[in-house]
Design a protein around this motif. Structure first.
Motif, PDB file in Angstrom:
ATOM      1  N   LEU A   1      -4.042 -47.830 -53.143  1.00  0.00           N
ATOM      2  CA  LEU A   1      -4.313 -47.607 -51.866  1.00  0.00           C
ATOM      3  C   LEU A   1      -3.155 -47.594 -51.108  1.00  0.00           C
ATOM      4  N   GLU A   2      -2.180 -48.491 -51.187  1.00  0.00           N
ATOM      5  CA  GLU A   2      -1.110 -48.625 -50.380  1.00  0.00           C
ATOM      6  C   GLU A   2      -0.030 -49.300 -51.221  1.00  0.00           C
ATOM      7  N   GLU A   3       1.368 -49.038 -51.047  1.00  0.00           N
ATOM      8  CA  GLU A   3       2.525 -49.546 -51.615  1.00  0.00           C
ATOM      9  C   GLU A   3       2.439 -51.202 -51.834  1.00  0.00           C
TER      10      GLU A   3
ATOM     11  N   GLU B   1      -0.601 -53.018 -56.037  1.00  0.00           N
ATOM     12  CA  GLU B   1      -0.848 -53.010 -57.759  1.00  0.00           C
ATOM     13  C   GLU B   1      -2.309 -52.758 -58.182  1.00  0.00           C
ATOM     14  N   ARG B   2      -2.998 -52.048 -57.600  1.00  0.00           N
ATOM     15  CA  ARG B   2      -4.703 -51.669 -57.837  1.00  0.00           C
ATOM     16  C   ARG B   2      -4.555 -51.089 -59.036  1.00  0.00           C
ATOM     17  N   ALA B   3      -3.754 -50.334 -59.365  1.00  0.00           N
ATOM     18  CA  ALA B   3      -3.571 -49.151 -60.348  1.00  0.00           C
ATOM     19  C   ALA B   3      -3.453 -49.965 -61.539  1.00  0.00           C
ATOM     20  N   CYS B   4      -2.801 -51.173 -61.612  1.00  0.00           N
ATOM     21  CA  CYS B   4      -2.496 -51.827 -62.959  1.00  0.00           C
ATOM     22  C   CYS B   4      -4.007 -52.378 -63.240  1.00  0.00           C
ATOM     23  N   GLY B   5      -4.009 -52.809 -64.831  1.00  0.00           N
ATOM     24  CA  GLY B   5      -5.217 -53.084 -65.378  1.00  0.00           C
ATOM     25  C   GLY B   5      -4.688 -54.077 -66.401  1.00  0.00           C
ATOM     26  N   VAL B   6      -5.809 -55.046 -66.839  1.00  0.00           N
ATOM     27  CA  VAL B   6      -5.555 -55.974 -67.968  1.00  0.00           C
ATOM     28  C   VAL B   6      -6.321 -55.498 -69.097  1.00  0.00           C
ATOM     29  N   ASP B   7      -5.566 -55.641 -70.210  1.00  0.00           N
ATOM     30  CA  ASP B   7      -6.174 -55.104 -71.313  1.00  0.00           C
ATOM     31  C   ASP B   7      -7.340 -55.641 -71.498  1.00  0.00           C
ATOM     32  N   PRO B   8      -8.381 -54.842 -71.988  1.00  0.00           N
ATOM     33  CA  PRO B   8      -9.793 -55.604 -72.244  1.00  0.00           C
ATOM     34  C   PRO B   8      -9.887 -55.851 -73.810  1.00  0.00           C
ATOM     35  N   GLY B   9      -9.126 -55.690 -74.724  1.00  0.00           N
ATOM     36  CA  GLY B   9      -8.990 -56.169 -75.811  1.00  0.00           C
ATOM     37  C   GLY B   9      -9.501 -54.941 -76.898  1.00  0.00           C
ATOM     38  N   PRO B  10      -9.613 -55.577 -78.117  1.00  0.00           N
ATOM     39  CA  PRO B  10      -9.685 -54.678 -78.979  1.00  0.00           C
ATOM     40  C   PRO B  10     -11.337 -54.121 -79.420  1.00  0.00           C
TER      41      PRO B  10
ATOM     42  N   GLY C   1      -8.081 -37.257 -60.485  1.00  0.00           N
ATOM     43  CA  GLY C   1      -9.393 -36.840 -59.225  1.00  0.00           C
ATOM     44  C   GLY C   1      -9.873 -38.343 -58.877  1.00  0.00           C
ATOM     45  N   ILE C   2      -9.868 -39.149 -59.811  1.00  0.00           N
ATOM     46  CA  ILE C   2     -10.530 -40.712 -59.700  1.00  0.00           C
ATOM     47  C   ILE C   2      -9.844 -41.211 -58.349  1.00  0.00           C
ATOM     48  N   SER C   3      -8.604 -41.461 -58.675  1.00  0.00           N
ATOM     49  CA  SER C   3      -7.708 -42.119 -57.590  1.00  0.00           C
ATOM     50  C   SER C   3      -7.627 -41.622 -56.503  1.00  0.00           C
ATOM     51  N   LEU C   4      -7.397 -39.954 -56.501  1.00  0.00           N
ATOM     52  CA  LEU C   4      -7.550 -39.296 -55.042  1.00  0.00           C
ATOM     53  C   LEU C   4      -9.118 -39.694 -54.437  1.00  0.00           C
ATOM     54  N   SER C   5      -9.994 -39.631 -55.141  1.00  0.00           N
ATOM     55  CA  SER C   5     -11.278 -39.972 -54.817  1.00  0.00           C
ATOM     56  C   SER C   5     -11.338 -41.518 -54.063  1.00  0.00           C
ATOM     57  N   ARG C   6     -10.860 -42.446 -54.698  1.00  0.00           N
ATOM     58  CA  ARG C   6     -10.928 -43.840 -54.316  1.00  0.00           C
ATOM     59  C   ARG C   6     -10.151 -44.069 -52.972  1.00  0.00           C
ATOM     60  N   ARG C   7      -9.103 -43.097 -52.750  1.00  0.00           N
ATOM     61  CA  ARG C   7      -8.489 -43.308 -51.466  1.00  0.00           C
ATOM     62  C   ARG C   7      -9.043 -42.770 -50.474  1.00  0.00           C
TER      63      ARG C   7
ATOM     64  N   ALA D   1     -12.260 -42.459 -50.634  1.00  0.00           N
ATOM     65  CA  ALA D   1     -13.498 -43.458 -50.169  1.00  0.00           C
ATOM     66  C   ALA D   1     -13.131 -44.457 -49.064  1.00  0.00           C
ATOM     67  N   VAL D   2     -12.040 -45.031 -49.141  1.00  0.00           N
ATOM     68  CA  VAL D   2     -11.635 -45.926 -48.132  1.00  0.00           C
ATOM     69  C   VAL D   2     -11.648 -45.437 -46.688  1.00  0.00           C
ATOM     70  N   ARG D   3     -10.831 -44.065 -46.799  1.00  0.00           N
ATOM     71  CA  ARG D   3     -11.147 -43.493 -45.334  1.00  0.00           C
ATOM     72  C   ARG D   3     -12.403 -43.161 -45.041  1.00  0.00           C
ATOM     73  N   LEU D   4     -13.145 -42.561 -45.805  1.00  0.00           N
ATOM     74  CA  LEU D   4     -14.720 -42.396 -45.242  1.00  0.00           C
ATOM     75  C   LEU D   4     -15.476 -43.591 -45.021  1.00  0.00           C
ATOM     76  N   ALA D   5     -15.317 -44.748 -45.560  1.00  0.00           N
ATOM     77  CA  ALA D   5     -15.985 -45.709 -45.462  1.00  0.00           C
ATOM     78  C   ALA D   5     -15.614 -46.328 -43.996  1.00  0.00           C
ATOM     79  N   ALA D   6     -14.405 -46.060 -43.436  1.00  0.00           N
ATOM     80  CA  ALA D   6     -13.995 -46.436 -42.083  1.00  0.00           C
ATOM     81  C   ALA D   6     -14.822 -45.519 -41.036  1.00  0.00           C
ATOM     82  N   GLU D   7     -15.267 -44.382 -41.428  1.00  0.00           N
ATOM     83  CA  GLU D   7     -15.897 -43.513 -40.776  1.00  0.00           C
ATOM     84  C   GLU D   7     -17.524 -43.690 -40.758  1.00  0.00           C
TER      85      GLU D   7
END
Length: 729
Positions: free
Chosen positions: A570-572, A575-584, A610-616, A618-624
Motif C-alpha cells: 500500500l505504501e513504501e 512490507e505487506r507484500a512479503c509473506g511467511v513460508d506456510p510450510g510443506p 490484479g489482486i495487488s492493484l485491487s487491494r490498493r 479497495a483502501v481508497r474505496l473504503a475511504a469513500e
C-alpha cells in the motif's frame, strides 16, 4: 486376386513373371549377420503392413475407415525394429507400421493386425487410443503414440535419451532399462522443420559436451514432402559433418542393407551412449495419404519409376536370389496374409465406436498413481520474504522431498535464474538435477516431456512468457495429448514455471512484459495457475508438484515477474507484500479461491498482479464508504464457477479485473459463468488490458488495468448501473 487394387498390380505382375529388381548392394546373409528365417519373417512383416495399407483404402471407400496415411514404401522399418531390443522406446514416424508389426514378434500375445485395423476404423476397442485417432503405439511394445504434428516428437525423444543417463545418476529405476537406446523416426520433409533442427542441435550440443545421449534418429527419406521434392543430397550434406552426431546411411528399400545400417546405429548408440543419425533411402507409394491425388503434381513417368522401386519387389527378389522361397511360396504368403487382413477387417468394422462425448473425454485427464513424496525433515524459515525467495525455498524443499524431481531451464543453475528464483539450488542438488539447458524453449519442453515419460517428475522453467509462443506446440500437440491418445497408458506429468505478465519496471517491452495467455487456457487437460503473492505461490507450487507426481497432470504456473521482489503493497516500507513460508503441507487445490474482505457493495474478481492493484484500490474505496470484497482466482483453468458465484452472489456489483487482453481473456469466461448462474448482466463489468502488445518505459502500463482505473469503474458501478459487460483500461 481379381479384386486387386491398381496399386497391387505391379507386385502381382512381377510374381507372375518371377521378375524382380536387383538391390543396389548385394549383401550376403552371413555378411550382415542375418539368418534365412529372420529374412523371411521381415518380408512377412512387410507384407502385413502393405495389406493393411490396401485394406485401409478399401475401408475408406466403404465409409468404414478413416485417415488412410500409410506406410507403403517405408516397410524397410521392419529391419530397424529387429535390430533393436523390444524394450527400447520407439517414437515412430507415422509410416512405420512395419516396425510395430515386426517388434510384435518379440513380445508374447501380440495381435498387430487386429490392433491396427481397430485403429483404422476408430473402434473403441483400439488398444492404444480407444478410437480417438489412428496412431501407431503400444504399451507392451514400448511405442508411445505420436500425433502427426511435424517433427514435434523429436525433442521429447532427446529428453527420453537423456533420462537414461540421469536415472543411472539417481541410482536406477525409470520406465526403461538404463542401457536402452531411444529410437525416433521421421521423414525428410520434417527434417527441415524448425522443431527437428532444434532437436538435432540439442542432441549434438549435449553429446558434444560428453553428456550421454543413446539415441538413434532415423530419417526415412522418400524425397517428398507431400508435393514438394527434397533436393537430392540435401539430408546427407546437412548431417554428415554435424558435430556430436554420428551419420550413417542405408538403403531402406533393401532389408539386408537396412539391417546392416540399423545394427551399426544400435551398436554405436548403445556402446558409446552417443546419438546416431540413420539416413535411409525410401520411396513413397500411393501418394501422401488416401485423399492425395499425386497425379496433380507428379508426372506419370516419375510415379511409375517410384513404383518400380517398391521395397516389396526388392525383398521378394532377395528371397529368390538367395534361394529361400519359391515363387509359389511367396504367392501363398501374399494370398494368406491378404485374406487374414480382410477377415480381421470385417471383424473390426463391427466393433463399437465412441458414441458419447464423455467417452471421448475420458482419457484427457490421466489416471492417478502412487506418489513418491518423502517427509520433509528440515525447518521452515519464518522470516517474511517476497515471492521470489519463497518460491526458492519451496523449490529446495520439493527437491528434497521428491528424489526423482528434476529441474531444467535456461540459466537456472549456475546463474540461479534471471531473477534469482533458483539461486543455490544447483550447488545443493547437483547439475544432473538442476539442469542448465541451451536457449531453445522447444528443447526445454521436449526434454521435460521425455524425462516425464521415463518416470521422472520435471519442473521446467521458461524464462519469459513471450518465449513460450514459439514452443507452445510441445504443450498443445505433445504433453497434453499423450494421455488422450493412449487411453492414459502413457503420460508425461510435469510442472512448467513461466515468468510473465506485465507491470515490470526498468525492463524491455512486450517480450519481457507479455500478457498473452489465451493459448495456455485453450489446451484440454492442461492446468494453469497464477499466484498473486508469495504465500499463494508456495501453495500452488506444492500442489502442482503433487498433481504431477500423484495425478500425472501437466501444470503451468504463471508467475508474475512484477511480484517477484516486491515487498510493499500500500505504501513504501509497509512490507505487506512479503509473506511467511506456510510450510510443506500447505497446498491450494485446483479451484480453491482466495478472499480479502467481506464487503458487499462490490466484489472484485482477479488474479496475479490484479489482486495487488485491487487491494490498493479497495483502501481508497473504503475511504469513500464503498465496502469491497476481493476474490483471488489462483487457478486460471478448471475454474469452480459455482464456488465463485457463491462467493460474490450477495454483492451488489461484481467487477472482473483481468490484466490480460480483452479478446480471448479470462474475463469472458468469468462473466459468462456468472450470467449462466442467474446473475443479471447489469450487475457485472470487467476491466481488462487492451488488445495490444506492451510498450516500453513509461508507456508500459498505459494499456493495462490500473489502480485509478479500478477505482473509477468501481465508483460508476456502485453509484449507478453501467452498460453490461463494459470494458475499460
Amino acid at each position: 486376386m481379381a479384386d486387386a487394387l491398381p496399386q497391387e498390380q505391379r507386385f502381382l505382375d512381377a510374381l507372375r513373371r518371377d521378375d524382380w529388381p536387383a538391390s543396389d548392394q548385394e549383401h550376403g546373409l552371413d555378411e550382415v549377420g542375418l539368418d534365412a528365417a529372420a529374412l523371411i519373417e521381415l518380408f512377412e512383416s512387410q507384407l502385413i503392413s502393405r495389406h493393411l495399407d490396401l485394406e485401409a483404402r478399401r475401408l475408406q471407400a466403404r465409409g468404414e475407415g478413416f485417415y488412410t496415411i500409410g506406410s507403403a514404401g517405408h516397410e524397410g522399418s521392419a529391419a530397424i525394429a529387429r535390430a533393436f531390443r523390444a524394450g527400447d522406446p520407439a517414437f515412430l514416424h507415422y509410416r512405420d507400421a512395419a516396425f510395430l508389426i515386426e517388434r510384435s514378434r518379440a513380445v508374447a500375445n501380440q495381435t498387430p493386425i487386429r490392433d491396427l485395423l481397430l485403429s483404422f476404423v476408430a473402434a473403441a476397442a483400439d488398444p492404444i487410443s480407444g478410437g480417438r485417432h489412428k496412431v501407431l503405439g503400444s504399451k507392451a511394445l514400448h511405442i508411445p503414440p505420436q500425433t502427426s504434428t511435424i517433427a514435434s516428437h523429436l525433442p521429447k525423444a532427446i529428453g527420453a535419451a537423456h533420462s537414461l543417463g540421469l536415472w543411472r545418476r539417481l541410482g536406477g529405476g525409470g520406465e526403461w532399462p538404463a542401457d536402452s537406446v531411444v529410437i525416433c523416426s521421421f521423414g525428410d520433409a520434417s527434417f527441415n522443420h524448425a522443431t527437428a533442427q532444434g532437436a538435432l542441435n540439442a542432441a549434438g550440443w549435449a553429446a558434444f559436451q560428453g553428456a550421454p545421449m543413446p539415441l538413434v534418429l532415423v530419417c526415412e527419406d522418400n524425397g517428398l514432402g507431400v508435393s514438394m521434392p527434397t533436393p537430392p543430397g540435401w539430408i546427407a550434406a546437412s548431417m554428415r559433418a554435424r558435430p556430436g552426431i554420428h551419420y550413417l546411411a542405408g538403403d531402406g528399400l533393401d532389408l539386408l542393407d537396412t539391417w546392416r545400417a540399423a545394427r551399426a546405429a544400435a551398436h554405436i548408440a548403445r556402446s558409446r551412449r552417443q546419438p546416431v543419425f540413420l539416413h535411409l533411402r525410401c520411396v513413397r507409394l500411393y501418394g501422401h495419404a488416401g485423399s492425395d491425388a499425386e497425379q496433380a503434381y507428379r508426372s506419370a513417368a516419375r510415379i511409375t519409376a517410384d513404383e518400380a522401386r517398391d521395397p516389396l519387389l526388392v525383398s521378394a527378389g532377395l528371397l529368390r536370389r538367395h534361394g529361400l522361397l519359391s515363387v509359389d511360396e511367396i504367392a501363398e504368403r501374399y494370398r494368406a496374409i491378404g485374406e487374414q487382413v480382410a477377415r480381421e477387417a470385417e471383424a473390426a468394422v463391427g466393433q463399437p465406436k465412441l458414441t458419447r462425448a464423455q467417452e471421448v473425454l475420458a482419457s484427457i485427464v490421466p489416471p492417478p498413481r502412487a506418489g513418491s513424496r518423502q517427509a520433509w525433515q528440515g525447518e521452515v524459515d519464518a522470516t517474511p520474504a517476497p515471492m521470489a525467495r519463497l518460491i526458492n525455498q519451496t523449490l529446495a524443499r520439493l527437491m528434497a522431498c521428491y528424489p526423482h524431481l528434476v529441474m531444467a531451464g535456461e540459466d537456472i543453475g549456475r546463474k540461479g535464474g534471471v531473477y534469482g528464483v533458483t539461486q543455490r539450488l544447483q550447488a545443493r542438488f547437483g547439475p544432473h538435477r538442476v539442469i542448465d539447458t541451451l536457449l531453445d524453449e522447444q528443447s526445454i519442453l521436449g526434454l521435460g516431456i521425455g524425462l516425464a515419460q521415463s518416470g521422472l517428475v520435471p519442473i521446467l522453467e521458461i524464462q519469459f512468457l513471450a518465449y513460450l509462443h514459439n514452443a507452445e506446440d510441445q504443450l498443445r500437440g505433445e504433453a497434453a495429448t499423450l494421455s488422450f491418445f493412449s487411453c492414459g497408458q502413457y503420460t508425461n506429468p510435469m510442472v512448467v514455471r513461466i515468468a510473465g505478465l506485465g507491470y515490470q519496471k526498468g525492463f524491455g517491452g512486450h517480450f519481457h512484459n507479455d500478457n498473452a495467455i489465451a493459448v495456455l487456457r485453450d489446451i484440454p487437460g492442461l492446468l494453469v495457475a497464477c499466484p498473486s503473492g508469495g504465500v499463494e505461490a508456495v501453495g500452488l507450487l506444492q500442489e502442482a508438484v503433487r498433481l504431477a507426481d500423484e495425478e500425472q497432470r501437466v501444470v503451468v504456473i504463471l508467475e508474475p515477474i512484477a511480484r517477484y521482489h516486491g515487498r510493499d503493497l500500500l505504501e513504501e516500507g509497509d512490507e505487506r507484500a512479503c509473506g511467511v513460508d506456510p510450510g510443506p503441507d500447505y497446498r491450494l487445490p485446483v479451484g480453491t479461491l482466495g478472499q480479502w474482505g467481506e464487503g458487499r457493495d462490490l466484489a472484485i474478481v482477479g488474479y496475479g498482479n490484479g489482486i495487488s492493484l485491487s487491494r490498493r484500490a479497495a483502501v481508497r474505496l473504503a475511504a469513500e464508504g464503498i465496502a469491497v470484497r476481493i476474490i483471488d482466482l489462483r487457478w486460471l483453468t478448471a475454474i469452480d464457477h459455482a464456488a465463485l458465484h457463491e462467493r460474490v452472489a450477495d454483492c451488489a456489483r461484481v467487477l472482473v479485473v483481468d490484466e490480460c487482453r480483452r479478446s480471448g481473456s479470462l474475463s469472458e469466461e468469468l462473466i459468462t459463468g456468472l450470467v449462466e448462474r442467474g446473475m443479471a448482466g447489469e450487475r457485472l463489468a470487467r476491466l481488462t488490458a487492451e488488445d495490444s502488445f506492451i510498450a516500453l518505459g513509461p508507456a508500459a502500463t498505459l494499456t493495462l488495468p490500473s489502480v485509478d482505473g479500478i477505482v473509477e469503474l468501481a465508483r460508476q458501478l456502485v453509484g449507478r448501473a453501467i452498460a453490461p459487460g463494459t470494458s475499460a483500461s
